[in-house]
Design a protein around this motif. Structure first.
Motif, PDB file in Angstrom:
ATOM      1  N   UNK A  65       0.978  -1.097  -0.050  1.00  0.00           N
ATOM      2  CA  UNK A  65      -0.077   0.157   0.102  1.00  0.00           C
ATOM      3  C   UNK A  65       0.897   1.354   0.013  1.00  0.00           C
ATOM      4  N   UNK A  66       1.805   1.388   0.749  1.00  0.00           N
ATOM      5  CA  UNK A  66       2.765   2.495   0.669  1.00  0.00           C
ATOM      6  C   UNK A  66       3.566   2.605  -0.455  1.00  0.00           C
ATOM      7  N   UNK A  67       3.853   1.495  -1.384  1.00  0.00           N
ATOM      8  CA  UNK A  67       4.471   1.616  -2.579  1.00  0.00           C
ATOM      9  C   UNK A  67       3.257   2.220  -3.420  1.00  0.00           C
ATOM     10  N   UNK A  68       2.204   1.758  -3.427  1.00  0.00           N
ATOM     11  CA  UNK A  68       1.087   2.331  -4.326  1.00  0.00           C
ATOM     12  C   UNK A  68       0.894   3.721  -3.796  1.00  0.00           C
ATOM     13  N   UNK A  69       0.514   4.266  -2.702  1.00  0.00           N
ATOM     14  CA  UNK A  69       0.707   5.610  -2.280  1.00  0.00           C
ATOM     15  C   UNK A  69       1.774   6.313  -2.810  1.00  0.00           C
ATOM     16  N   UNK A  70       3.048   5.944  -2.702  1.00  0.00           N
ATOM     17  CA  UNK A  70       4.132   6.626  -3.462  1.00  0.00           C
ATOM     18  C   UNK A  70       3.902   6.702  -4.902  1.00  0.00           C
ATOM     19  N   UNK A  71       3.324   5.662  -5.452  1.00  0.00           N
ATOM     20  CA  UNK A  71       3.378   5.734  -6.909  1.00  0.00           C
ATOM     21  C   UNK A  71       2.399   6.669  -7.328  1.00  0.00           C
ATOM     22  N   UNK A  72       1.106   6.683  -6.583  1.00  0.00           N
ATOM     23  CA  UNK A  72      -0.105   7.638  -6.934  1.00  0.00           C
ATOM     24  C   UNK A  72       0.426   9.076  -7.134  1.00  0.00           C
ATOM     25  N   UNK A  73       1.124   9.558  -5.734  1.00  0.00           N
ATOM     26  CA  UNK A  73       1.454  10.820  -5.351  1.00  0.00           C
ATOM     27  C   UNK A  73       2.605  11.169  -6.557  1.00  0.00           C
ATOM     28  N   UNK A  74       3.623  10.462  -6.883  1.00  0.00           N
ATOM     29  CA  UNK A  74       4.581  10.601  -7.683  1.00  0.00           C
ATOM     30  C   UNK A  74       3.986  10.844  -9.274  1.00  0.00           C
ATOM     31  N   UNK A  75       2.870  10.053  -9.667  1.00  0.00           N
ATOM     32  CA  UNK A  75       2.191  10.572 -10.524  1.00  0.00           C
ATOM     33  C   UNK A  75       1.748  11.789 -10.727  1.00  0.00           C
ATOM     34  N   UNK A  76       1.044  12.051  -9.776  1.00  0.00           N
ATOM     35  CA  UNK A  76       0.440  13.429  -9.678  1.00  0.00           C
ATOM     36  C   UNK A  76       1.482  14.642  -9.614  1.00  0.00           C
ATOM     37  N   UNK A  77       2.618  14.274  -8.901  1.00  0.00           N
ATOM     38  CA  UNK A  77       3.704  15.451  -8.685  1.00  0.00           C
ATOM     39  C   UNK A  77       4.192  15.645 -10.103  1.00  0.00           C
ATOM     40  N   UNK A  78       4.291  14.566 -10.966  1.00  0.00           N
ATOM     41  CA  UNK A  78       4.875  14.551 -12.558  1.00  0.00           C
ATOM     42  C   UNK A  78       3.802  15.487 -13.300  1.00  0.00           C
ATOM     43  N   UNK A  79       2.412  15.505 -12.930  1.00  0.00           N
ATOM     44  CA  UNK A  79       1.740  16.406 -13.638  1.00  0.00           C
ATOM     45  C   UNK A  79       1.833  17.804 -13.123  1.00  0.00           C
ATOM     46  N   UNK A  80       1.833  18.025 -11.823  1.00  0.00           N
ATOM     47  CA  UNK A  80       1.599  19.206 -11.035  1.00  0.00           C
ATOM     48  C   UNK A  80       2.802  19.436 -10.338  1.00  0.00           C
TER      49      UNK A  80
ATOM     50  N   UNK B 210      -4.978  12.832   3.980  1.00  0.00           N
ATOM     51  CA  UNK B 210      -4.238  14.059   3.568  1.00  0.00           C
ATOM     52  C   UNK B 210      -3.238  13.848   2.175  1.00  0.00           C
ATOM     53  N   UNK B 211      -2.675  12.754   2.353  1.00  0.00           N
ATOM     54  CA  UNK B 211      -1.570  12.343   1.359  1.00  0.00           C
ATOM     55  C   UNK B 211      -2.210  12.155   0.283  1.00  0.00           C
ATOM     56  N   UNK B 212      -3.358  11.720  -0.050  1.00  0.00           N
ATOM     57  CA  UNK B 212      -4.179  11.635  -1.277  1.00  0.00           C
ATOM     58  C   UNK B 212      -5.000  12.635  -1.435  1.00  0.00           C
ATOM     59  N   UNK B 213      -5.083  13.621  -0.897  1.00  0.00           N
ATOM     60  CA  UNK B 213      -6.137  14.440  -1.082  1.00  0.00           C
ATOM     61  C   UNK B 213      -6.468  14.976  -2.509  1.00  0.00           C
ATOM     62  N   UNK B 214      -5.438  15.326  -3.071  1.00  0.00           N
ATOM     63  CA  UNK B 214      -5.617  15.743  -4.545  1.00  0.00           C
ATOM     64  C   UNK B 214      -5.281  14.679  -5.585  1.00  0.00           C
ATOM     65  N   UNK B 215      -5.546  13.434  -5.100  1.00  0.00           N
ATOM     66  CA  UNK B 215      -5.249  12.451  -6.222  1.00  0.00           C
ATOM     67  C   UNK B 215      -6.309  12.274  -7.344  1.00  0.00           C
ATOM     68  N   UNK B 216      -7.510  13.028  -7.096  1.00  0.00           N
ATOM     69  CA  UNK B 216      -8.384  13.000  -8.040  1.00  0.00           C
ATOM     70  C   UNK B 216      -8.039  14.057  -9.539  1.00  0.00           C
ATOM     71  N   UNK B 217      -6.940  14.916  -8.960  1.00  0.00           N
ATOM     72  CA  UNK B 217      -6.547  15.846 -10.190  1.00  0.00           C
ATOM     73  C   UNK B 217      -5.652  15.093 -11.338  1.00  0.00           C
ATOM     74  N   UNK B 218      -5.627  13.701 -11.177  1.00  0.00           N
ATOM     75  CA  UNK B 218      -5.078  12.776 -12.175  1.00  0.00           C
ATOM     76  C   UNK B 218      -6.234  12.816 -13.241  1.00  0.00           C
ATOM     77  N   UNK B 219      -7.507  12.973 -12.898  1.00  0.00           N
ATOM     78  CA  UNK B 219      -8.550  12.846 -14.058  1.00  0.00           C
ATOM     79  C   UNK B 219      -8.906  14.387 -14.454  1.00  0.00           C
TER      80      UNK B 219
END
Length: 383
Positions: free
Chosen positions: A158-173, A208-217
């Motif tokens: 799950x931690x790896x998944x979280x890091x992957x999701x946040x990194x994906x968002x960081x690359x975009x924003x 809190x870590x994933x609050x903006x994950x929806x911005x991927x969409x």
């Protein structure tokens, strides 16, 4: 313990021989003792399945003897052999649990054999029950260990998944890179200040870590637009809490944190979105996030403005107490020493610098790797 061994204790040797003859003839293995003390001494070295004792004996009565035998060998079945005039005392011994059965004197041979057989069967069942109970306990311990390993695997993945999701968002924003990591640690500290414990505190951190994950969409043209958003673009941007919530529904481990993602733009006074929730209709994790999000937004550099001092952020949070923010959460926020917020920010910044440094440099030999993050941070500053 001998599965068919029977101890017979009686100060009358004639009775001993008579009982032994009947039981030996039925296939039981008997040991005879005229002294209760001698029988007690033999329990440890030659434990029986059944103990038959006379009641009236000169040095120790049968109930006392069987009570001591029970303390030394609780698994053995205890039978009291007594005359009719002692039956009331013997019955009390049965009721108190010291004696399994009573045999009256004179005894009936078939009754004697049936009683001893039942006693041995009961002892065998008790041993089997203890064995099965021990086996179940061992299996439960193994299952518990397996579950702990599985939970650790889930946490790691799950931690790896979280890091992957946040990194994906960081690359975009890139503008808000490391923002999510800061607010997650801020949220954990504020939750601790409010007296929240585990597992809720980790749920709040994940939300809190994933609050903006929806911005991927959200389309790049909207997410990365340098100027103000048009009305239709703002409507699309305001969908990101629901998009994030739907995304996390597919991950069981993050489903509780998804509520924080859904509600992270709600306000205490009901003027937020997407559902215009008010007060305690908003989960506490989202109320906590709203405060620390303002803290991070005000104290971070943005392309259109420089970071403001922590004191300004504290004053703004206090100003919006009871309107934008939950008063209780604001009070807890102000109770945390300012240097703790600064320390959290510095910790994340150190990790950010290290990550950038490692990404820019070719692989180092082991001997070239600095011993501590501050060493590497200082070297990068001097470069």
């Amino acid at each position: 313990m001998g599965q068919d061994r029977v101890f017979i204790v009686d100060d009358d040797e004639l009775i001993l021989r008579a009982l032994a003859r009947i039981l030996d003839g039925a296939g039981f293995r008997t040991r005879c003792y005229v002294s209760p003390e001698e029988a007690l001494a033999a329990l440890d070295r030659d434990p029986p399945a059944v103990i038959i004792s006379d009641y009236m004996m000169p040095t120790m009565d049968g109930v006392t003897f069987l009570k001591q035998a029970r303390a030394r060998l609780p698994d053995a079945a205890r039978i009291l052999c007594t005359a009719a005039e002692d039956f009331r005392v013997a019955l009390q011994a049965v009721n108190s649990g010291e004696v399994y059965r009573i045999i009256s004197k004179p005894w009936h041979q078939q009754e004697l054999l049936a009683t001893v057989t039942q006693a041995i069967d009961a002892a065998r069942l008790r041993r089997e029950n203890e064995r099965l109970t021990g086996e179940v306990q061992r299996q439960n311990d193994q299952l518990r260990e397996i579950n702990l390993r599985l939970e650790e695997m889930v946490r790691e993945r799950t931690q790896a998944l979280l890091e992957g999701l946040i990194s994906a968002l960081d690359y975009r924003d890139a503008e808000t890179q490391w923002h999510s990591r800061r607010v997650s640690l801020y949220a954990r500290r504020l939750a601790q200040q409010l007296g929240i414990g585990e597992p809720e505190i980790t749920t709040i951190e994940h939300g809190a870590l994933l609050h903006d994950i929806g911005k991927i969409g959200v389309r790049d043209g909207v997410l990365l637009k340098p100027g103000p958003l048009a009305d239709d673009e703002w409507i699309e941007m305001k969908r990101h809490p629901e998009l994030g919530w739907h995304l996390l529904q597919r991950v069981d481990y993050l489903r509780t944190a998804s509520i924080i993602v859904l509600q992270h733009q709600e306000r205490w006074d009901g003027q937020g979105y997407p559902a215009r929730l008010r007060g305690e209709e908003i989960v506490v994790g989202a109320r906590i996030f709203h405060v620390v999000d303002t803290l991070d937004a005000m104290t971070s550099d943005r392309p259109y403005r420089r970071a403001r001092p922590l004191a300004d952020a504290r004053a703004e949070v206090l100003r919006c107490r009871g309107t934008q923010f939950d008063p209780a959460v604001v009070d807890a926020f102000l109770a945390v020493p300012p240097e703790e917020w600064e320390r959290i920010r510095l910790d994340v910044e150190t990790v950010a610098v290290l990550s950038a440094d490692l990404a820019e440099r070719p692989p180092l030999a082991v001997r070239d790797v600095p011993r501590s993050p501050p060493d590497l941070l200082a070297r990068r500053t001097q470069a």
